[in-house]
Write a protein that holds these residues in place. Structure first.
Motif, short mmCIF file in Angstrom:
data_model
loop_
_atom_site.label_atom_id
_atom_site.label_comp_id
_atom_site.label_asym_id
_atom_site.label_seq_id
_atom_site.Cartn_x
_atom_site.Cartn_y
_atom_site.Cartn_z
N LEU A 19 71.52 -5.93 2.02
CA LEU A 19 72.35 -5.40 0.95
C LEU A 19 73.60 -4.85 1.63
N ALA A 20 74.76 -5.02 1.03
CA ALA A 20 75.99 -4.49 1.63
C ALA A 20 76.87 -3.92 0.52
N THR A 21 77.78 -3.04 0.92
CA THR A 21 78.69 -2.42 -0.04
C THR A 21 80.12 -2.84 0.27
N VAL A 22 80.81 -3.27 -0.76
CA VAL A 22 82.22 -3.65 -0.58
C VAL A 22 83.04 -2.36 -0.51
N VAL A 23 83.98 -2.34 0.45
CA VAL A 23 84.85 -1.18 0.62
C VAL A 23 86.23 -1.54 0.06
N PRO A 24 86.85 -0.74 -0.80
CA PRO A 24 86.38 0.57 -1.24
C PRO A 24 85.69 0.56 -2.60
N SER A 25 85.50 -0.63 -3.22
CA SER A 25 85.04 -0.65 -4.62
C SER A 25 83.61 -0.12 -4.79
N GLY A 26 82.79 -0.21 -3.72
CA GLY A 26 81.41 0.25 -3.83
C GLY A 26 80.49 -0.80 -4.45
N GLU A 27 81.05 -1.96 -4.78
CA GLU A 27 80.24 -3.04 -5.38
C GLU A 27 79.18 -3.51 -4.38
N HIS A 28 77.99 -3.86 -4.86
CA HIS A 28 76.95 -4.36 -3.97
C HIS A 28 77.03 -5.88 -3.86
N ILE A 29 76.87 -6.36 -2.64
CA ILE A 29 76.77 -7.79 -2.40
C ILE A 29 75.58 -8.02 -1.47
N ALA A 30 75.16 -9.27 -1.34
CA ALA A 30 74.12 -9.62 -0.37
C ALA A 30 74.79 -10.37 0.77
N VAL A 31 74.36 -10.08 2.00
CA VAL A 31 74.94 -10.77 3.17
C VAL A 31 73.81 -11.41 3.96
N LYS A 32 73.89 -12.72 4.10
CA LYS A 32 72.86 -13.47 4.83
C LYS A 32 73.40 -13.74 6.23
N SER A 33 72.68 -13.31 7.25
CA SER A 33 73.23 -13.36 8.61
C SER A 33 72.28 -14.02 9.59
N THR A 34 72.87 -14.64 10.58
CA THR A 34 72.09 -15.19 11.68
C THR A 34 72.97 -15.30 12.91
N GLU A 35 72.34 -15.43 14.08
CA GLU A 35 73.11 -15.60 15.31
C GLU A 35 74.05 -16.79 15.17
N LEU A 36 75.28 -16.62 15.65
CA LEU A 36 76.27 -17.69 15.53
C LEU A 36 75.75 -19.00 16.12
N SER A 37 75.05 -18.90 17.26
CA SER A 37 74.59 -20.12 17.95
C SER A 37 73.48 -20.84 17.17
N LYS A 38 72.89 -20.15 16.18
CA LYS A 38 71.82 -20.79 15.38
C LYS A 38 72.22 -20.89 13.92
N SER A 39 73.53 -20.91 13.66
CA SER A 39 73.97 -20.76 12.27
C SER A 39 74.31 -22.07 11.56
N GLU A 40 73.89 -23.20 12.12
CA GLU A 40 74.27 -24.47 11.48
C GLU A 40 73.84 -24.54 10.01
N PHE A 41 72.60 -24.11 9.75
CA PHE A 41 72.11 -24.19 8.36
C PHE A 41 72.87 -23.23 7.45
#
Ligand SMILES: Nc1ncnc2c1ncn2[C@@H]1O[C@H](COP(=O)(O)OP(=O)(O)OP(=O)(O)O)[C@@H](O)[C@H]1O
Length: 321
Positions: A19-41
């Motif tokens: 879960l992440a918060t947009v600055v400065p609006s405070g809106e919630h977003i989802a952030v899907k993350s992975t190591e750059l070297s394994k990020s092909e998908f």
């Protein structure tokens, strides 16, 4: 857009979702993350998601690369996954709810198919429940454009991807994975909604699952408690021959879903989807976003890089377990 990372809300085989918060609006977003070297998908998913615009597909919010991590930003779905929704209702949904979500999944799929995209991994864990309470298709990491298409044909494609127990017989046999394979997976998702388990709960390893689905000639058992209309609808999704399976467009005209009213008032209950509603999400709501929290800047530029060898590897991994 700047955002601050909060707590983890989901983990898949290839990425972690926060879960992440947009600055400065405070809106919630989802952030899907992975190591750059394994990020092909994930980059592949970014490429597809950035091209989609439908209320039935999770909305794209940009991407960023920070400290060797690839981040894909998207709409936060406070209802969690359809799998979570099934658990919230005691392990199975009633037929009214099954119709409600099936209709939205089919609208999302029809949109993808009309744009030439096969999802390849439809299942309850990849359907999210948005703020509006509607089902939205997510996780386009396995998706692919078909090489050429028209309204009636199925297509042979060279790569196979997905989750074995949701695979159609022709996919399990490695013959083709086209639009019809997504429809089979909708049938599997209806079985999940009706029973709380995947259609082949007795199959534990991917190799025997693929063998049984591909070569036994069996079709998953239809949940007995469903109405005749629902069973008939399910049979249209689970025809063994992909050419006989109904398309998303045809299924949307079937009486099982054609009259669905897209309002939660049809359940005679109040639903507040403005805040997280799973136990997990409630915990998040109660906590302050933690200060691992560096601020990130997101670019909405498209930086898709495709590496077929990784995709093939993922498919091989699926085959060999
Ligand atoms: N936009 C979102 N809003 C809320 N929760 C989300 C969101 N995206 C993902 N999640 C949660 O994170 C989980 C994992 O996400 P996702 O399926 O996209 O990851 P993955 O690594 O691609 O998974 P897979 O194992 O299917 O490859 C989901 O099942 C869901 O619970």
């Amino acid at each position: 857009m700047e955002w601050r990372r909060g707590p983890v809300i989901g983990r898949g085989s290839t990425a972690t979702v926060s879960l992440a918060t947009v600055v400065p609006s405070g809106e919630h977003i989802a952030v899907k993350s992975t190591e750059l070297s394994k990020s092909e998908f994930l980059q592949r998913e970014q490429n597809f998601l950035s091209k989609m615009n439908s209320p039935y597909i999770i909305k794209y919010g940009g991407f960023s690369v920070t400290e060797e991590t690839y981040n894909l930003c998207m709409e936060f779905a406070p209802g969690g996954s359809l799998f979570d929704e099934i658990q919230r209702h005691g392990g199975r949904l009633n037929e009214q709810r099954i119709k409600f979500y099936t209709s939205q999944i089919l609208k999302g799929l029809n949109y993808l198919h009309m744009n030439g995209l096969v999802h390849c991994d439809i299942k309850s864990k990849n359907i999210l429940i948005g703020k509006d309470g509607f089902a939205k298709i997510a996780d386009l990491g396995c998706a692919k454009f078909v090489e050429k298409f028209d309204d009636n044909k199925n297509f042979a494609v060279s790569e196979f991807c997905g989750t074995p127990v949701f695979m159609a017989p022709e996919v399990a046999r490695r013959e083709e994975q086209g639009f019809a394979a997504d429809i089979w997976a909708v049938g599997c998702t209806i079985i999940e909604m009706a029973t709380g388990t995947n259609p082949w709960p007795e199959l534990n390893d991917p190799v025997s699952a693929l063998y049984r689905i591909g070569f036994s000639g069996e079709v998953p058992e239809t949940p007995r408690w469903l109405s005749g209309e629902a069973k008939e609808f399910l049979r249209k999704c689970m025809r063994k021959d992909p050419n006989e399976r109904w398309t998303a467009k045809e299924l949307l005209e079937h009486s099982f879903v054609s009259e669905v009213i897209e309002s939660h008032s049809c359940f005679n209950e109040e639903v507040d989807m403005s805040s997280p509603c799973t136990v997990l999400h409630q915990g998040i709501w109660d906590s302050t976003l933690s200060p691992e929290n560096s601020t990130h800047r997101v670019s909405s530029l498209n930086s898709f890089r495709r590496k077929d060898s990784e995709i093939v590897w993922k498919c091989r991994k699926l085959e060999l377990g």
